[in-house]
Design a protein around this motif. Structure first.
Motif, mmCIF file in Angstrom:
data_model
loop_
_atom_site.group_PDB
_atom_site.id
_atom_site.type_symbol
_atom_site.label_atom_id
_atom_site.label_comp_id
_atom_site.label_asym_id
_atom_site.label_seq_id
_atom_site.Cartn_x
_atom_site.Cartn_y
_atom_site.Cartn_z
ATOM 1 N N PHE A 7 0.816 -1.215 0.000
ATOM 2 C CA PHE A 7 0.000 0.000 0.000
ATOM 3 C C PHE A 7 0.850 1.265 0.000
ATOM 4 C CE2 PHE A 7 -3.390 -2.890 1.711
ATOM 5 C CZ PHE A 7 -4.228 -2.764 0.616
ATOM 6 N N SER A 8 2.113 1.118 -0.379
ATOM 7 C CA SER A 8 2.979 2.277 -0.569
ATOM 8 C C SER A 8 2.722 2.893 -1.936
ATOM 9 C CB SER A 8 4.443 1.845 -0.472
ATOM 10 O OG SER A 8 5.309 2.919 -0.762
ATOM 11 N N ASP A 9 3.107 4.159 -2.091
ATOM 12 C CA ASP A 9 3.074 4.708 -3.435
ATOM 13 C C ASP A 9 4.409 4.424 -4.118
ATOM 14 O OD1 ASP A 9 4.804 6.620 -2.387
ATOM 15 O OD2 ASP A 9 3.601 8.347 -2.998
ATOM 16 N N ALA A 10 4.475 4.672 -5.424
ATOM 17 C CA ALA A 10 5.657 4.305 -6.201
ATOM 18 C C ALA A 10 6.868 5.146 -5.824
ATOM 19 C CB ALA A 10 5.350 4.441 -7.689
ATOM 20 N N VAL A 11 6.660 6.420 -5.550
ATOM 21 C CA VAL A 11 7.783 7.294 -5.183
ATOM 22 C C VAL A 11 8.459 6.789 -3.913
ATOM 23 C CG1 VAL A 11 8.379 9.605 -4.361
ATOM 24 C CG2 VAL A 11 6.914 9.344 -6.359
ATOM 25 N N GLY A 188 -11.197 4.899 -5.931
ATOM 26 C CA GLY A 188 -10.558 5.806 -4.985
ATOM 27 C C GLY A 188 -9.069 6.012 -5.173
ATOM 28 N N ILE A 189 -8.545 5.744 -6.381
ATOM 29 C CA ILE A 189 -7.139 6.008 -6.647
ATOM 30 C C ILE A 189 -7.021 7.326 -7.425
ATOM 31 C CG2 ILE A 189 -6.604 3.549 -6.587
ATOM 32 C CD1 ILE A 189 -6.285 3.745 -9.709
ATOM 33 N N VAL A 190 -5.839 7.615 -7.965
ATOM 34 C CA VAL A 190 -5.638 8.834 -8.745
ATOM 35 C C VAL A 190 -5.250 8.473 -10.171
ATOM 36 C CG1 VAL A 190 -4.956 10.181 -6.727
ATOM 37 C CG2 VAL A 190 -3.191 9.066 -8.102
ATOM 38 N N SER A 191 -5.554 9.364 -11.102
ATOM 39 C CA SER A 191 -5.169 9.137 -12.496
ATOM 40 C C SER A 191 -5.048 10.467 -13.207
ATOM 41 C CB SER A 191 -6.185 8.243 -13.220
ATOM 42 O OG SER A 191 -7.444 8.891 -13.314
ATOM 43 N N ALA A 219 -2.399 5.611 -10.256
ATOM 44 C CA ALA A 219 -1.482 5.408 -9.138
ATOM 45 C C ALA A 219 -2.184 5.634 -7.804
ATOM 46 C CB ALA A 219 -0.276 6.338 -9.290
ATOM 47 N N ARG A 220 -1.357 5.735 -6.741
ATOM 48 C CA ARG A 220 -1.867 5.903 -5.382
ATOM 49 C C ARG A 220 -1.649 7.311 -4.836
ATOM 50 N NH1 ARG A 220 -3.371 1.196 -3.260
ATOM 51 N NH2 ARG A 220 -3.415 2.117 -1.179
ATOM 52 N N SER A 221 -0.874 8.151 -5.540
ATOM 53 C CA SER A 221 -0.614 9.502 -5.052
ATOM 54 C C SER A 221 -0.401 10.454 -6.220
ATOM 55 C CB SER A 221 0.622 9.530 -4.138
ATOM 56 O OG SER A 221 1.801 9.280 -4.888
ATOM 57 N N ILE A 222 -0.598 11.733 -5.950
ATOM 58 C CA ILE A 222 -0.400 12.745 -6.981
ATOM 59 C C ILE A 222 1.068 12.812 -7.389
ATOM 60 C CG2 ILE A 222 -0.611 15.200 -7.539
ATOM 61 C CD1 ILE A 222 -3.283 13.683 -7.389
ATOM 62 N N ARG A 223 1.987 12.665 -6.441
ATOM 63 C CA ARG A 223 3.403 12.716 -6.816
ATOM 64 C C ARG A 223 3.779 11.544 -7.716
ATOM 65 N NH1 ARG A 223 6.836 11.335 -1.277
ATOM 66 N NH2 ARG A 223 6.036 9.208 -0.941
ATOM 67 N N ASP A 224 3.091 10.412 -7.580
ATOM 68 C CA ASP A 224 3.310 9.308 -8.513
ATOM 69 C C ASP A 224 2.898 9.695 -9.929
ATOM 70 O OD1 ASP A 224 4.221 7.728 -6.472
ATOM 71 O OD2 ASP A 224 2.633 6.222 -6.621
ATOM 72 N N LEU A 225 1.754 10.378 -10.048
ATOM 73 C CA LEU A 225 1.302 10.823 -11.371
ATOM 74 C C LEU A 225 2.321 11.769 -11.988
ATOM 75 C CD1 LEU A 225 -2.510 11.577 -10.850
ATOM 76 C CD2 LEU A 225 -1.452 9.468 -11.689
ATOM 77 N N GLY A 420 -6.832 16.431 -17.325
ATOM 78 C CA GLY A 420 -7.643 16.308 -16.122
ATOM 79 C C GLY A 420 -7.109 15.238 -15.189
ATOM 80 N N ILE A 421 -7.234 15.501 -13.897
ATOM 81 C CA ILE A 421 -6.821 14.566 -12.860
ATOM 82 C C ILE A 421 -8.055 14.105 -12.098
ATOM 83 C CG2 ILE A 421 -5.650 14.387 -10.612
ATOM 84 C CD1 ILE A 421 -3.542 16.314 -11.743
ATOM 85 N N SER A 422 -8.119 12.813 -11.814
ATOM 86 C CA SER A 422 -9.160 12.238 -10.954
ATOM 87 C C SER A 422 -8.522 11.885 -9.624
ATOM 88 C CB SER A 422 -9.749 10.990 -11.621
ATOM 89 O OG SER A 422 -10.674 10.335 -10.787
ATOM 90 N N MET A 423 -9.094 12.390 -8.517
ATOM 91 C CA MET A 423 -8.529 12.116 -7.197
ATOM 92 C C MET A 423 -9.635 12.066 -6.157
ATOM 93 S SD MET A 423 -6.871 15.817 -6.164
ATOM 94 C CE MET A 423 -6.519 15.239 -4.492
ATOM 95 N N ARG A 424 -9.453 11.212 -5.163
ATOM 96 C CA ARG A 424 -10.479 11.052 -4.134
ATOM 97 C C ARG A 424 -10.459 12.232 -3.159
ATOM 98 N NH1 ARG A 424 -11.410 5.791 -0.143
ATOM 99 N NH2 ARG A 424 -13.446 6.474 0.666
ATOM 100 N N PHE A 425 -11.686 12.667 -2.794
ATOM 101 C CA PHE A 425 -11.789 13.676 -1.745
ATOM 102 C C PHE A 425 -12.978 13.413 -0.823
ATOM 103 C CE2 PHE A 425 -12.206 17.904 0.200
ATOM 104 C CZ PHE A 425 -10.870 18.129 0.538
ATOM 105 N N GLY A 426 -13.659 12.300 -0.999
ATOM 106 C CA GLY A 426 -14.816 12.043 -0.147
ATOM 107 C C GLY A 426 -15.249 10.597 -0.196
#
Length: 468
Positions: A7-11, A188-191, A219-225, A420-426
């Motif tokens: 459950f780590s991010d790639a960075v 609930g991930i980011v893309s 990915a799992r985080s914005i910095r990964d994107l 566009g970025i998709s990211m969870r906020f709720g």
């Protein structure tokens, strides 16, 4: 230790590998074990990549030797099964292509490998990447890790499910109208869907209609994107749409040189939106305002004049039908739902096609006018959280609509080519993820990655994982 890996991010994984806190072999084995444990519930993985362990051993040897390594060195990644992978099955979600093994990598895959990534597996998709659920005759249906009775979306649903379930830290999907952003929202991930042409589509199927297709990181985080995009962007001399310079710096974590101006929009223009989703968009806007950005509700008149989903439907059928007809000729008994549906659709008349082209230009003009005054736009990704498998109709905020309406807020960016970025906020009342979409002007990926990173820093749901 395994939980800290999967459950780590790639960075973070790349950092731990470089500092010898963990070995690439340990990391790859952790993900393979996770796949063995949970994929029987999810069905996200359609093929494992032979050589992942051997690649990890070579990556480990490079670290021990003190070699210069890439930013993703030793980090496993997964790839949607419409993207070519040399020597690894790429079957496009159809028995028509069963057993197909490409000789060369898609440009995007080659660039992930050049950055040090290790190909781990291929992920599920709908037939020919064409639908909002990942289901096909060859590899079956993928399930959502948050609730297996629901879909992880499409067309990159296997990829989104794999990352959300801890079977992969980062991967590649493709997007025609919704397909990296919608699945990210359902799990609930980011893309990131970058500006059209920023990432070459070479080695990705289908090629038509090329002006709407994108390949992008999930990915799992914005910095990964940001990291993945920095490796993926730039021309390859093969995709004529990919002409933008490859140099890219997200600037994540740096203070912008001026106050950023952000608008937010729920309705009108995207079709009906569930109140829980609408509330999440407004909460995201308020969070950005609390961080010092100038934020206000907006309207984009062009979206109200020309409903983007109708425009898209009139444009893409004429270009997709010949592709589907060629792929299925002589294999009619191996066709699944969506290829049959596509081939049954009436052709768009030339008059309507030209009118739709003009409407697309008006949509581009409308966004251009908006971005004269604003740096970013916050919108819904989907009009509702992840839905049950096989649903064809929905009642959203009191209005009955068909399943294509799930693309109402995402397809404008495919028509216009905007990033566009998709990211969870709720979360919904049922605990399902709700994502928001951060939209930028053309080639302004650095701006929206910065805005998304700020929003991620105050997200009320960061770090949540499904219980499998």
């Amino acid at each position: 230790m395994s939980e800290n890996i999967i459950f780590s991010d790639a960075v973070r994984l790349a950092e731990r590998i470089r500092t010898r806190e963990v070995s690439p072999v340990e990391v790859v084995k952790a993900y393979l074990e996770r796949i063995e444990t949970v994929d029987r519930k999810i069905n996200a993985i359609v093929a494992l990549a032979d050589g992942a362990i051997e690649g990890a051993r070579k990556a480990e040897a490079a670290i021990l030797a003190g070699d210069d390594v890439g930013p993703l060195h030793g980090v496993p990644f997964t790839v949607k099964d419409s993207i070519d992978t040399a020597g690894v099955l790429t079957q496009r979600g159809s028995p028509i292509f069963e057993g197909r093994i490409p000789e060369t990598d898609a440009t995007s895959v080659a660039r992930m490998k050049k950055a040090g990534g290790i190909l781990l597996a291929k992920t599920n998709l709908p037939e020919f990447s064409y639908w909002i659920e990942s289901d096909n005759l060859l590899s079956g249906r993928s399930n959502n890790p948050w609730d297996v009775t629901r879909t992880p979306g499409g067309s990159s649903g296997g990829e989104s499910a794999a990352i959300a379930a801890g079977m992969s830290p980062i991967g590649l999907g493709t997007d025609l109208a919704i397909s990296v952003r919608g699945p990210a929202a359902q799990t609930g991930i980011v893309s990131l869907k970058a500006t059209h042409g920023r990432v070459p589509m070479t080695g990705v199927y289908p090629r038509a209609p090329r002006r709407f297709w994108h390949v992008g990181p999930m990915a799992r985080s914005i910095r990964d994107l940001a990291l993945a995009f920095s490796q993926l962007a730039g021309p390859d001399g093969k995709d004529a749409f990919a002409t933008s310079a490859g140099q890219f710096d997200a600037g994540i974590g740096r203070q912008p040189y001026r106050q950023l101006r952000v608008g937010w929009l729920v309705e009108p223009g995207f079709g009906p939106i569930d109140p829980e989703v609408a509330r999440t968009v407004e909460e995201a806007a308020e969070a950005l305002k609390s961080l010092g950005l100038h934020v206000e509700p907006v309207r984009i008149p062009a979206l109200e004049t020309d409903f983007a989903l109708d425009v898209f439907n009139r444009l893409h059928v004429m270009e997709m039908k010949p592709e589907f007809a060629a792929a299925t000729a002589g294999h009619e008994d191996q066709m699944y739902k969506m290829s049959k549906t596509m081939l049954s659709l009436p052709d768009t008349s030339m008059k309507d096609f030209i009118a739709a082209e003009q409407a697309a230009e008006r949509l581009r003009d409308g966004y251009a006018e908006y971005f004269r005054s604003f740096d970013a736009l916050v919108t819904p990704v989907l009009p509702l959280p992840a839905h049950k498998h096989g649903q064809a109709e929905f009642v959203i905020n009191g209005q009955k609509v068909d399943a294509t309406y799930l693309q109402g807020a995402t397809v404008p960016l495919n028509i216009t080519g905007l990033p566009g970025i998709s990211m969870r906020f709720g979360s919904s009342q049922e605990g399902l993820p709700i994502n928001v979409q951060i939209v930028g002007s053309w080639l302004a990926e650095s701006t929206i990655l910065n805005v998304a990173s700020l929003l991620e820093s105050v997200s009320p749901v960061r770090g949540l994982n499904p219980d499998l």
